[in-house]
Design an enzyme around this catalytic site. Structure first.
Site, PDB file in Angstrom:
ATOM      1  N   GLU A 119      48.799  33.886  41.370  1.00 44.24           N
ATOM      2  CA  GLU A 119      49.164  33.627  39.966  1.00 44.24           C
ATOM      3  C   GLU A 119      50.533  34.218  39.653  1.00 44.24           C
ATOM      4  O   GLU A 119      51.349  33.601  38.953  1.00 44.24           O
ATOM      5  CB  GLU A 119      48.096  34.200  39.032  1.00 44.24           C
ATOM      6  CG  GLU A 119      46.764  33.480  39.190  1.00 44.24           C
ATOM      7  CD  GLU A 119      45.742  33.930  38.179  1.00 44.24           C
ATOM      8  OE1 GLU A 119      45.628  33.292  37.126  1.00 44.24           O
ATOM      9  OE2 GLU A 119      45.035  34.933  38.444  1.00 44.24           O
TER      10      GLU A 119
ATOM     11  N   GLU B  77      38.642  33.785  43.778  1.00 44.97           N
ATOM     12  CA  GLU B  77      37.980  34.266  42.555  1.00 44.97           C
ATOM     13  C   GLU B  77      36.483  33.941  42.543  1.00 44.97           C
ATOM     14  O   GLU B  77      35.659  34.793  42.218  1.00 44.97           O
ATOM     15  CB  GLU B  77      38.637  33.644  41.310  1.00 44.97           C
ATOM     16  CG  GLU B  77      39.894  34.344  40.848  1.00 44.97           C
ATOM     17  CD  GLU B  77      41.150  33.929  41.598  1.00 44.97           C
ATOM     18  OE1 GLU B  77      41.036  33.219  42.612  1.00 44.97           O
ATOM     19  OE2 GLU B  77      42.245  34.320  41.168  1.00 44.97           O
TER      20      GLU B  77
HETATM   21  C1  1HE Z   1      42.174  46.208  47.540  1.00 46.15           C
HETATM   22  C2  1HE Z   1      42.330  44.831  47.308  1.00 46.15           C
HETATM   23  C3  1HE Z   1      42.154  44.368  45.969  1.00 46.15           C
HETATM   24  C4  1HE Z   1      42.695  45.184  49.386  1.00 46.15           C
HETATM   25  N1  1HE Z   1      41.835  45.281  45.037  1.00 46.15           N
HETATM   26  N2  1HE Z   1      41.857  47.064  46.564  1.00 46.15           N
HETATM   27  N3  1HE Z   1      41.460  39.568  45.839  1.00 46.15           N
HETATM   28  C5  1HE Z   1      40.743  39.406  46.943  1.00 46.15           C
HETATM   29  O1  1HE Z   1      39.600  39.035  46.921  1.00 46.15           O
HETATM   30  C6  1HE Z   1      41.425  39.787  48.237  1.00 46.15           C
HETATM   31  C7  1HE Z   1      40.813  41.067  48.789  1.00 46.15           C
HETATM   32  N4  1HE Z   1      41.596  41.609  49.903  1.00 46.15           N
HETATM   33  C8  1HE Z   1      41.504  41.108  51.164  1.00 46.15           C
HETATM   34  O2  1HE Z   1      40.872  40.129  51.438  1.00 46.15           O
HETATM   35  C9  1HE Z   1      42.260  41.863  52.215  1.00 46.15           C
HETATM   36  O3  1HE Z   1      42.437  43.204  51.774  1.00 46.15           O
HETATM   37  C10 1HE Z   1      43.650  41.280  52.589  1.00 46.15           C
HETATM   38  C11 1HE Z   1      43.469  39.932  53.317  1.00 46.15           C
HETATM   39  C12 1HE Z   1      44.530  41.088  51.373  1.00 46.15           C
HETATM   40  C13 1HE Z   1      44.385  42.290  53.539  1.00 46.15           C
HETATM   41  O4  1HE Z   1      43.523  42.595  54.617  1.00 46.15           O
HETATM   42  P1  1HE Z   1      43.772  43.937  55.446  1.00 46.15           P
HETATM   43  O5  1HE Z   1      42.787  43.943  56.587  1.00 46.15           O
HETATM   44  O6  1HE Z   1      45.218  44.079  55.783  1.00 46.15           O
HETATM   45  O7  1HE Z   1      43.478  45.159  54.436  1.00 46.15           O
HETATM   46  P2  1HE Z   1      42.054  45.803  53.996  1.00 46.15           P
HETATM   47  O8  1HE Z   1      41.604  46.763  55.070  1.00 46.15           O
HETATM   48  O9  1HE Z   1      41.079  44.790  53.566  1.00 46.15           O
HETATM   49  O10 1HE Z   1      42.481  46.623  52.694  1.00 46.15           O
HETATM   50  C14 1HE Z   1      43.311  47.777  52.768  1.00 46.15           C
HETATM   51  C15 1HE Z   1      43.031  48.590  51.517  1.00 46.15           C
HETATM   52  O11 1HE Z   1      43.434  47.847  50.373  1.00 46.15           O
HETATM   53  C16 1HE Z   1      41.558  48.874  51.330  1.00 46.15           C
HETATM   54  O12 1HE Z   1      41.442  50.112  50.671  1.00 46.15           O
HETATM   55  P3  1HE Z   1      41.029  51.448  51.497  1.00 46.15           P
HETATM   56  O13 1HE Z   1      40.974  52.512  50.447  1.00 46.15           O
HETATM   57  O14 1HE Z   1      39.717  51.127  52.146  1.00 46.15           O
HETATM   58  O15 1HE Z   1      42.132  51.647  52.509  1.00 46.15           O
HETATM   59  C17 1HE Z   1      41.098  47.777  50.381  1.00 46.15           C
HETATM   60  O16 1HE Z   1      39.949  48.125  49.629  1.00 46.15           O
HETATM   61  C18 1HE Z   1      42.324  47.688  49.492  1.00 46.15           C
HETATM   62  N5  1HE Z   1      42.400  46.387  48.849  1.00 46.15           N
HETATM   63  N6  1HE Z   1      42.652  44.227  48.471  1.00 46.15           N
HETATM   64  C19 1HE Z   1      41.692  46.578  45.335  1.00 46.15           C
HETATM   65  N7  1HE Z   1      42.296  43.093  45.642  1.00 46.15           N
HETATM   66  C20 1HE Z   1      43.813  37.831  36.816  1.00 46.15           C
HETATM   67  S1  1HE Z   1      42.424  37.543  37.616  1.00 46.15           S
HETATM   68  C21 1HE Z   1      42.785  37.447  39.287  1.00 46.15           C
HETATM   69  C22 1HE Z   1      41.538  37.459  40.093  1.00 46.15           C
HETATM   70  C23 1HE Z   1      41.800  37.779  41.519  1.00 46.15           C
HETATM   71  O17 1HE Z   1      42.851  38.189  41.913  1.00 46.15           O
HETATM   72  S2  1HE Z   1      40.468  37.561  42.561  1.00 46.15           S
HETATM   73  C24 1HE Z   1      41.074  37.902  44.145  1.00 46.15           C
HETATM   74  C25 1HE Z   1      40.977  39.364  44.506  1.00 46.15           C
END
Ligand code: 1HE
Length: 265
Positions: free
Chosen positions: A113, A133
């Site tokens: 977005e 989402e």
């Molecule tokens: C996060 C987030 C997040 C990672 N919020 N903390 N978005 C999603 O559903 C995407 C979610 N994220 C992923 O699928 C993956 O993290 C990625 C593909 C982006 C990257 O993967 P990777 O293997 O490099 O990283 P990871 O091990 O999954 O994440 C690293 C850290 O970032 C980890 O935290 P840690 O404390 O365990 O190290 C994750 O929890 C953190 N992290 N993504 C919070 N999104 C206006 S409305 C909009 C609605 C949306 O955006 S919905 C989509 C949300």
């Protein structure tokens, strides 16, 4: 003091706005949104073009899900939560200057977005696009239903949201999510080249393209033609005449046909 989750740099007439939360894959929290908003408004004051990029391997993982969960679980009734998104992203889409998003890795959910609010998106080969989402049980809230639907069309956006389908950079280019696909790690460099080129345009013309053009599809055919007439008059300035004169006097180079595969500005 607020943590610097978004960096701001002015390089000549180009503002560089960097998401600076690589450890959380540039997930967008309320503080990040506020810092984006402030940086975007500042860019509009002092730059001719803005670039938004993400530090680390990913542009942005979208909404900060940890913060979302915390807010939800706190149980305090809250007013509609997407306003901060609109306040931060609308000044990108319809502010005074054009914006380019330089992308790599994940451009998902609210990250997409944010990218969609920019006027040009440059993806490198690692970039992938998604709208997960529905898998998280939520909906878009950063203007995506308005902007992404227009870029892709309803059918494709619906598919991405219902099935969780992820698009590669090349697929995204085919469906208008990205205008450029460049080699790995080169999206910011390419965005800077494009920004330098855009900064040379007449500012009124840039404003007409970023603010007039996207409004015209909302109008009837007849009103669109009338609005076009007004915009054309608005851009017809002394500067435009000087630019036309410079061409006629051969003080600027004529256009050159592009070479196949070369899209250098
Ligand atoms: C996060 C987030 C997040 C990672 N919020 N903390 N978005 C999603 O559903 C995407 C979610 N994220 C992923 O699928 C993956 O993290 C990625 C593909 C982006 C990257 O993967 P990777 O293997 O490099 O990283 P990871 O091990 O999954 O994440 C690293 C850290 O970032 C980890 O935290 P840690 O404390 O365990 O190290 C994750 O929890 C953190 N992290 N993504 C919070 N999104 C206006 S409305 C909009 C609605 C949306 O955006 S919905 C989509 C949300």
């Amino acid at each position: 003091m607020m943590e610097k989750l978004v960096t701001y740099q002015l390089q000549g007439s180009i503002a560089l706005i960097g998401l600076n939360r690589a450890s959380k894959r540039n997930a967008i929290s309320r503080v990040v949104l506020e810092q984006i908003r402030v940086a975007v408004l500042r860019a509009g004051e002092e730059a001719k073009v803005g670039i938004i990029f993400g530090r680390g391997d990913h542009f942005s993982a979208g909404l900060d899900l940890a913060e979302r969960a915390q807010r939800h679980e706190s149980g305090i009734p809250r007013p509609p939560h997407v306003r901060p998104w609109h306040s931060a992203l609308e000044p990108i889409a319809r502010g005074p200057i054009p914006f380019i998003a330089a992308l790599q890795g994940a451009v998902v959910g609210g990250g997409l977005e944010l990218a969609a609010a920019a006027h040009i998106r440059v993806a490198d080969k690692s970039t992938f696009f998604g709208l997960p989402e529905a898998t998280r049980g939520i909906f878009v809230g950063g203007g995506g239903s308005v902007r992404i639907g227009r870029l892709l069309g309803y059918a494709r956006m619906c598919d991405m949201m219902l099935t969780g389908r992820l698009l590669t950079a090349q697929e995204a280019e085919r469906v208008n999510l990205a205008q450029y696909v460049v080699p790995l790690g080169k999206s910011l460099a390419k965005a800077k080249l494009l920004a330098a080129r855009i900064a040379e345009n007449a500012p009124l013309s840039n404003f007409a393209v970023t603010n007039g053009l996207p409004r015209i599809p909302d109008l009837s055919h007849d009103d669109g033609l009338f609005f076009e007439t007004l915009i054309a008059a608005y851009t017809s300035s002394t500067e435009s005449n000087q630019r036309v004169r410079a061409f006629l006097d051969k003080r600027v180079a004529p256009l050159k046909a592009p070479r196949r595969g070369k899209d250098k500005p």
